[in-house]
Structures are given as structure tokens and as C-alpha cells.
Design an enzyme around this catalytic site. Structure first.
Site, mmCIF file in Angstrom:
data_model
loop_
_atom_site.group_PDB
_atom_site.id
_atom_site.type_symbol
_atom_site.label_atom_id
_atom_site.label_comp_id
_atom_site.label_asym_id
_atom_site.label_seq_id
_atom_site.Cartn_x
_atom_site.Cartn_y
_atom_site.Cartn_z
ATOM 1 N N CYS A 47 -63.646 38.966 -71.940
ATOM 2 C CA CYS A 47 -63.612 40.002 -70.790
ATOM 3 C C CYS A 47 -63.863 39.160 -69.443
ATOM 4 C CB CYS A 47 -64.518 40.935 -71.008
ATOM 5 S SG CYS A 47 -64.492 41.500 -72.763
ATOM 6 N N HIS A 90 -62.668 39.778 -65.623
ATOM 7 C CA HIS A 90 -63.502 40.723 -64.687
ATOM 8 C C HIS A 90 -64.521 39.832 -63.977
ATOM 9 C CE1 HIS A 90 -60.898 43.913 -65.648
ATOM 10 N NE2 HIS A 90 -61.130 43.627 -67.018
ATOM 11 N N ARG A 113 -60.097 52.265 -72.588
ATOM 12 C CA ARG A 113 -59.696 51.072 -71.888
ATOM 13 C C ARG A 113 -60.143 49.826 -72.405
ATOM 14 N NH1 ARG A 113 -56.522 49.113 -68.233
ATOM 15 N NH2 ARG A 113 -56.805 50.257 -66.054
ATOM 16 N N CYS A 155 -57.618 46.384 -73.085
ATOM 17 C CA CYS A 155 -57.745 45.095 -72.309
ATOM 18 C C CYS A 155 -57.788 44.129 -73.801
ATOM 19 C CB CYS A 155 -59.144 45.096 -71.709
ATOM 20 S SG CYS A 155 -58.798 45.643 -70.176
HETATM 21 C C1 HEC Z 1 -56.135 39.227 -68.986
HETATM 22 C C2 HEC Z 1 -57.220 39.868 -68.279
HETATM 23 C C3 HEC Z 1 -58.063 40.923 -68.988
HETATM 24 C C4 HEC Z 1 -59.009 40.791 -69.778
HETATM 25 C C5 HEC Z 1 -59.133 39.445 -70.747
HETATM 26 C C6 HEC Z 1 -59.866 42.044 -69.914
HETATM 27 N N1 HEC Z 1 -59.232 42.763 -69.030
HETATM 28 FE FE1 HEC Z 1 -60.078 44.678 -68.395
HETATM 29 N N2 HEC Z 1 -58.472 44.875 -67.487
HETATM 30 C C7 HEC Z 1 -57.357 44.077 -66.850
HETATM 31 C C8 HEC Z 1 -56.544 44.797 -66.005
HETATM 32 C C9 HEC Z 1 -55.365 44.202 -65.407
HETATM 33 C C10 HEC Z 1 -56.896 46.158 -65.747
HETATM 34 C C11 HEC Z 1 -56.604 47.026 -64.649
HETATM 35 C C12 HEC Z 1 -57.116 46.607 -63.311
HETATM 36 C C13 HEC Z 1 -58.247 46.808 -63.210
HETATM 37 O O1 HEC Z 1 -59.049 47.846 -62.908
HETATM 38 O O2 HEC Z 1 -59.246 45.845 -63.153
HETATM 39 C C14 HEC Z 1 -58.295 46.032 -66.415
HETATM 40 C C15 HEC Z 1 -59.193 47.295 -66.451
HETATM 41 C C16 HEC Z 1 -60.356 47.313 -67.085
HETATM 42 C C17 HEC Z 1 -61.429 48.556 -66.996
HETATM 43 C C18 HEC Z 1 -61.152 49.679 -66.053
HETATM 44 C C19 HEC Z 1 -61.778 49.451 -64.768
HETATM 45 C C20 HEC Z 1 -61.770 50.732 -63.992
HETATM 46 O O3 HEC Z 1 -62.026 50.633 -62.822
HETATM 47 O O4 HEC Z 1 -61.104 51.646 -64.333
HETATM 48 C C21 HEC Z 1 -62.127 48.048 -67.911
HETATM 49 C C22 HEC Z 1 -63.635 48.924 -68.110
HETATM 50 C C23 HEC Z 1 -62.112 46.899 -68.608
HETATM 51 N N3 HEC Z 1 -60.853 46.437 -68.187
HETATM 52 C C24 HEC Z 1 -62.782 46.306 -69.379
HETATM 53 C C25 HEC Z 1 -62.721 45.101 -70.168
HETATM 54 C C26 HEC Z 1 -63.363 44.597 -71.104
HETATM 55 C C27 HEC Z 1 -64.739 45.077 -71.744
HETATM 56 C C28 HEC Z 1 -62.764 43.460 -71.732
HETATM 57 C C29 HEC Z 1 -63.152 42.673 -72.820
HETATM 58 C C30 HEC Z 1 -62.770 43.245 -74.067
HETATM 59 C C31 HEC Z 1 -61.395 43.211 -70.761
HETATM 60 N N4 HEC Z 1 -61.528 44.299 -69.808
HETATM 61 C C32 HEC Z 1 -60.884 42.215 -70.884
HETATM 62 C C33 HEC Z 1 -57.288 42.840 -67.328
HETATM 63 C C34 HEC Z 1 -58.134 42.289 -68.345
#
Ligand code: HEC
Length: 117
Positions: free
Chosen positions: A31, A35, A74, A78
Site C-alpha cells: 500500500c 500511497h 476500496r 486496491c
Molecule cells: C498500484 C498502486 C496502488 C496500490 C499498491 C494501492 N493502491 Fe490504493 N489506490 C490506488 C489508486 C490509483 C487509487 C485511486 C486514486 C486515489 O485516490 O489515490 C487508490 C485509492 C485508494 C483509496 C481511496 C482514496 C480516496 O481518497 O478515496 C484508499 C483508501 C486506498 N487506495 C487504500 C489502499 C490500501 C490500504 C492499499 C493496500 C492494501 C492500497 N490502497 C494499495 C492505487 C494503489
């Protein structure tokens, strides 16, 4: 705050944190890779948001979902993005993750429900 008189709380926080920094999936991403280390960068048409503040606007309406969805939904998305098997919504893994992630946003104003594409 993590209550000092309840060891389960600290354990949940530590497990959630570990989850957040552990690489997983065929793409081998944590994650934090997206992020924390790459926050602000673009991935396809999306801007990667920073972990801080992510939880304050949930539940979120997403046009992709056509409805309002939870933080755990969400997390599932992810996890799938990196081709990892997602965990069960409200299961222990995601509850610990939520505990860690919401703790990081302590002190920020709750401003949900939000809207995302
Ligand atoms: C390959 C890249 C990637 C990884 C690894 C990833 N994410 Fe994301 N995530 C994104 C993208 C692209 C979005 C949509 C754009 C944004 O809001 O960041 C998102 C959105 C989110 C959101 C919503 C944000 C909002 O403002 O609504 C959350 C919460 C989130 N991720 C949590 C996680 C968590 C917890 C993990 C690990 C399990 C994770 N992400 C792993 C790419 C990733």
C-alpha cells in the site's frame, strides 16, 4: 488514541501497519509503495492520493460502483489492482488495516461522504 490499557488495540495497530508496508500480489506492491512513496504521481489517469486523510471522507460515492461504498470495498479494489487476493470485508486483516489507517488521520476533520470517479 490507542488505549494503553488494552493490548489488543496496540496489536491491531501494529498488524495493520505491517499489512500496509508488506508487498503483495503478482505485481509485488505494498500500500505504502503507492500511497506514501509515490503519492502525487500519476498511475494511468489517476493521481495517487497520500495515505494521510484518505479515510476521512468514507463512505464514498464512486461513479465506477454506481453507489456508495465502504473503505473495505476500496481496500479490495486496491488489492486486486496489484493482483493480490483480496481479504474479506470486515475480516480481521481489513479491520486492523482500517485501525492503522484511521489512526494516521487522527485530528483531521471528518468530511464524508465523498465522491470519487
Ligand atoms: C498500484 C498502486 C496502488 C496500490 C499498491 C494501492 N493502491 Fe490504493 N489506490 C490506488 C489508486 C490509483 C487509487 C485511486 C486514486 C486515489 O485516490 O489515490 C487508490 C485509492 C485508494 C483509496 C481511496 C482514496 C480516496 O481518497 O478515496 C484508499 C483508501 C486506498 N487506495 C487504500 C489502499 C490500501 C490500504 C492499499 C493496500 C492494501 C492500497 N490502497 C494499495 C492505487 C494503489
Amino acid at each position: 488514541m490507542i488505549p494503553e490499557d488494552d493490548p489488543r488495540a496496540l496489536e491491531a495497530y501494529e498488524k495493520g501497519k505491517k499489512f500496509y508496508y508488506t508487498n503483495r500480489g503478482q505485481l509485488n506492491f505494498s500500500c505504502a509503495n503507492c500511497h506514501v512513496q509515490n503519492a502525487g504521481m500519476k498511475i494511468r489517469s489517476d493521481m495517487l492520493s497520500p495515505a494521510l486523510g484518505q479515510t476521512t471522507h468514507f463512505p464514498v460515492y464512486r461513479s465506477k460502483w454506481g453507489t456508495v461504498g465502504t473503505l473495505h470495498r476500496r481496500f479490495t479494489g486496491c488489492n486486486k489492482q496489484v493482483r493480490a487476493k483480496p481479504f474479506k470485508a470486515q475480516g480481521e486483516e481489513y479491520r486492523n488495516l482500517e485501525y492503522f489507517l484511521t489512526y494516521m488521520s487522527n485530528g483531521l476533520t471528518l468530511n464524508g461522504p465523498g465522491a470519487r470517479k
